[in-house]
Motif scaffolding. Structure first.
Motif, PDB file in Angstrom:
ATOM      1  N   ILE A  13     -71.638  -4.608  -0.591  1.00  6.06           N
ATOM      2  CA  ILE A  13     -72.671  -2.907  -0.422  1.00  6.06           C
ATOM      3  C   ILE A  13     -72.290  -1.345   0.874  1.00  6.06           C
ATOM      4  CG2 ILE A  13     -75.299  -1.946   0.705  1.00  6.06           C
ATOM      5  CD1 ILE A  13     -75.169  -3.474  -1.127  1.00  6.06           C
ATOM      6  N   PHE A  14     -71.028  -2.442   1.362  1.00  4.28           N
ATOM      7  CA  PHE A  14     -70.338  -1.203   2.008  1.00  4.28           C
ATOM      8  C   PHE A  14     -69.318  -1.183   1.534  1.00  4.28           C
ATOM      9  CE2 PHE A  14     -67.159   0.117   5.182  1.00  4.28           C
ATOM     10  CZ  PHE A  14     -67.830   0.335   5.927  1.00  4.28           C
ATOM     11  N   ALA A  15     -68.647  -1.840   0.805  1.00  3.93           N
ATOM     12  CA  ALA A  15     -67.526  -1.086   0.235  1.00  3.93           C
ATOM     13  C   ALA A  15     -68.138   0.098  -1.570  1.00  3.93           C
ATOM     14  CB  ALA A  15     -66.778  -2.620  -0.682  1.00  3.93           C
ATOM     15  N   ALA A  16     -69.290  -0.749  -1.608  1.00 11.41           N
ATOM     16  CA  ALA A  16     -69.826   0.375  -2.790  1.00 11.41           C
ATOM     17  C   ALA A  16     -70.296   2.201  -2.299  1.00 11.41           C
ATOM     18  CB  ALA A  16     -71.102  -0.862  -3.782  1.00 11.41           C
ATOM     19  N   THR A  17     -70.911   1.733  -1.068  1.00  7.24           N
ATOM     20  CA  THR A  17     -70.985   2.693  -0.521  1.00  7.24           C
ATOM     21  C   THR A  17     -70.598   3.702   0.199  1.00  7.24           C
ATOM     22  OG1 THR A  17     -72.619   1.803   1.308  1.00  7.24           O
ATOM     23  CG2 THR A  17     -73.652   1.743  -0.562  1.00  7.24           C
ATOM     24  N   ALA A  18     -68.857   3.003   0.621  1.00  5.44           N
ATOM     25  CA  ALA A  18     -68.297   3.373   1.794  1.00  5.44           C
ATOM     26  C   ALA A  18     -67.767   5.046   1.304  1.00  5.44           C
ATOM     27  CB  ALA A  18     -66.732   2.982   2.148  1.00  5.44           C
ATOM     28  N   SER A  19     -67.823   5.182   0.085  1.00 12.03           N
ATOM     29  CA  SER A  19     -66.918   6.823  -0.094  1.00 12.03           C
ATOM     30  C   SER A  19     -68.519   7.749   0.282  1.00 12.03           C
ATOM     31  CB  SER A  19     -66.957   7.413  -1.903  1.00 12.03           C
ATOM     32  OG  SER A  19     -68.831   6.580  -2.631  1.00 12.03           O
ATOM     33  N   PHE A  20     -69.791   7.116   0.549  1.00  3.86           N
ATOM     34  CA  PHE A  20     -70.655   8.637   0.923  1.00  3.86           C
ATOM     35  C   PHE A  20     -71.833   8.201   1.698  1.00  3.86           C
ATOM     36  CE2 PHE A  20     -72.093   5.764  -2.754  1.00  3.86           C
ATOM     37  CZ  PHE A  20     -73.327   5.328  -2.544  1.00  3.86           C
ATOM     38  N   LEU A  21     -72.213   7.093   1.862  1.00  4.37           N
ATOM     39  CA  LEU A  21     -72.781   6.775   2.626  1.00  4.37           C
ATOM     40  C   LEU A  21     -73.021   7.305   4.051  1.00  4.37           C
ATOM     41  CD1 LEU A  21     -76.163   6.541   2.490  1.00  4.37           C
ATOM     42  CD2 LEU A  21     -75.504   3.815   3.081  1.00  4.37           C
ATOM     43  N   PRO A  22     -71.245   6.879   4.987  1.00  2.00           N
ATOM     44  CA  PRO A  22     -71.178   7.320   6.292  1.00  2.00           C
ATOM     45  C   PRO A  22     -70.983   8.472   6.367  1.00  2.00           C
ATOM     46  CG  PRO A  22     -69.909   5.724   5.480  1.00  2.00           C
ATOM     47  CD  PRO A  22     -70.494   6.052   4.090  1.00  2.00           C
ATOM     48  N   GLU A  23     -70.651   9.256   5.113  1.00  4.17           N
ATOM     49  CA  GLU A  23     -70.465  10.534   5.384  1.00  4.17           C
ATOM     50  C   GLU A  23     -72.076  10.743   5.358  1.00  4.17           C
ATOM     51  OE1 GLU A  23     -68.232  14.233   3.524  1.00  4.17           O
ATOM     52  OE2 GLU A  23     -67.599  12.938   3.078  1.00  4.17           O
ATOM     53  N   ALA A  24     -72.823  10.785   4.972  1.00  2.00           N
ATOM     54  CA  ALA A  24     -74.201  11.209   4.359  1.00  2.00           C
ATOM     55  C   ALA A  24     -75.021  11.108   5.565  1.00  2.00           C
ATOM     56  CB  ALA A  24     -74.728  10.328   3.031  1.00  2.00           C
ATOM     57  N   LEU A  25     -74.627   9.644   6.364  1.00  2.00           N
ATOM     58  CA  LEU A  25     -75.647   9.746   7.621  1.00  2.00           C
ATOM     59  C   LEU A  25     -75.041  10.023   9.064  1.00  2.00           C
ATOM     60  CD1 LEU A  25     -76.244   5.850   6.017  1.00  2.00           C
ATOM     61  CD2 LEU A  25     -78.251   8.186   6.116  1.00  2.00           C
ATOM     62  N   LEU A  26     -73.550   9.664   9.134  1.00  2.32           N
ATOM     63  CA  LEU A  26     -73.350   9.777  10.070  1.00  2.32           C
ATOM     64  C   LEU A  26     -71.973  11.271  10.564  1.00  2.32           C
ATOM     65  CD1 LEU A  26     -71.493   6.497  10.836  1.00  2.32           C
ATOM     66  CD2 LEU A  26     -73.252   7.186  10.908  1.00  2.32           C
ATOM     67  N   GLY A  27     -71.742  11.555   8.856  1.00  6.41           N
ATOM     68  CA  GLY A  27     -70.974  12.921   9.034  1.00  6.41           C
ATOM     69  C   GLY A  27     -69.216  12.470   9.065  1.00  6.41           C
ATOM     70  N   LYS A  28     -69.050  11.533   8.998  1.00  2.00           N
ATOM     71  CA  LYS A  28     -67.544  10.911   9.067  1.00  2.00           C
ATOM     72  C   LYS A  28     -67.219  10.776   7.493  1.00  2.00           C
ATOM     73  CE  LYS A  28     -64.792   7.940  11.372  1.00  2.00           C
ATOM     74  NZ  LYS A  28     -63.847   8.457  11.452  1.00  2.00           N
ATOM     75  N   GLU A  29     -65.945  10.966   7.119  1.00  2.00           N
ATOM     76  CA  GLU A  29     -65.299  10.155   5.692  1.00  2.00           C
ATOM     77  C   GLU A  29     -64.812   8.999   6.354  1.00  2.00           C
ATOM     78  OE1 GLU A  29     -62.564  11.623   2.307  1.00  2.00           O
ATOM     79  OE2 GLU A  29     -63.485  12.744   3.573  1.00  2.00           O
ATOM     80  N   LEU A  30     -64.666   8.159   5.841  1.00  2.00           N
ATOM     81  CA  LEU A  30     -63.910   6.860   6.684  1.00  2.00           C
ATOM     82  C   LEU A  30     -62.233   6.742   5.401  1.00  2.00           C
ATOM     83  CD1 LEU A  30     -66.534   3.927   6.480  1.00  2.00           C
ATOM     84  CD2 LEU A  30     -66.152   4.947   7.921  1.00  2.00           C
ATOM     85  N   ARG A  31     -61.675   6.183   6.291  1.00  2.00           N
ATOM     86  CA  ARG A  31     -60.040   5.925   5.694  1.00  2.00           C
ATOM     87  C   ARG A  31     -60.303   5.089   5.016  1.00  2.00           C
ATOM     88  NH1 ARG A  31     -57.138   7.023  11.254  1.00  2.00           N
ATOM     89  NH2 ARG A  31     -58.416   5.453  11.564  1.00  2.00           N
ATOM     90  N   PRO A  32     -58.998   4.846   3.837  1.00  2.00           N
ATOM     91  CA  PRO A  32     -59.208   3.386   2.906  1.00  2.00           C
ATOM     92  C   PRO A  32     -58.663   2.359   4.403  1.00  2.00           C
ATOM     93  CG  PRO A  32     -57.619   5.323   2.492  1.00  2.00           C
ATOM     94  CD  PRO A  32     -58.435   6.021   3.292  1.00  2.00           C
TER      95      PRO A  32
END
Length: 234
Positions: A13-32
């Motif tokens: 779930i984390f890997a599948a949503t990492a490209s959009f969910l953290p940015e949508a909820l936290l305003g942060k884009e995660l690095r690789p």
């Protein structure tokens, strides 16, 4: 569901949503690199609701000490699959982690990181078979190396650790809703929610179908969220 199933589902779930969910909820884009670490942390966090079970993965982490803690949590929460398998618990562990990283600082952040990585190592069987000293030392050693790496290279983890903890705990609940016992998502309201796809914990359907399928899907999701964008920019 088995601990391994919960851990793999949390990672997926984390890997599948990492490209959009953290940015949508936290305003942060995660690095690789953060996606890779977060995937392991979420795998560990997906074991947290089973703190109410005296023989689940968290109970076997530190021997008698962790088993005693899980027995206590089980008694206080009403037994296995009661309070800790609710949306209230998800909110509490998420909020508690946010309070800890905000008020207690790096020591708390790294402590939670170590604990979650150790849980992930145990649940994903990244250690010799069994529950003996060798397995324990391997799990703790891997968690220690991972925590040291986080301390050296990932100074922004406090900003998304509460999100990861909450996502992992929520994934556990959704997984248990696929079994016959279901989960009391709205506890203390007693109704259990279930859509039965796994009739027995440890069944062949779970261990030979769902776990391999989720494992392959996790690596696929990591490729698209963490690795493919990096290659595209190079």
């Amino acid at each position: 569901m088995l601990g391994q199933s919960h851990a793999v589902s949390g990672a997926l779930i984390f890997a599948a949503t990492a490209s959009f969910l953290p940015e949508a909820l936290l305003g942060k884009e995660l690095r690789p690199g953060e996606i890779l670490v977060g995937t392991l942390l979420c795998a560990g966090a997906a074991l947290l609701p089973d703190l109410d079970h005296h023989d689940a993965t968290p109970a076997n982490l530190l021997g008698p000490l962790s088993r005693g803690l899980c027995r206590l949590v089980g008694k206080l929460s009403g037994g296995h699959r009661h309070a800790t398998h609710s949306l209230l618990f998800v909110a509490l562990v998420s909020g508690g982690t946010w309070w800890g990283v905000t008020r207690l600082g790096d020591g708390f952040t790294l402590g939670v990181t170590f604990f979650l990585l150790a849980l992930a190592a145990r649940a994903l069987h990244l250690h010799p078979p069994g529950h003996g000293l060798t397995a324990w030392v391997t799990s703790v050693g891997l968690a220690g190396v991972g925590t040291a790496t986080v301390a050296a290279w990932f100074d922004g983890i406090a900003g998304w650790l509460p999100y990861t903890v909450g996502l992992g705990a929520l994934t556990h609940l959704l997984g248990d809703c696929l079994t016959r016992q279901g989960a009391p998502l709205l506890w203390p309201y007693r109704r259990r929610f279930e859509v039965v796809l796994i009739r027995r914990t440890g069944s062949r359907r779970e261990t030979r179908f769902f776990v391999p399928l989720m494992t392959v899907a996790t690596f696929g999701a990591l490729w698209f969220t963490a690795f493919a964008p990096r290659f595209a920019m190079s």
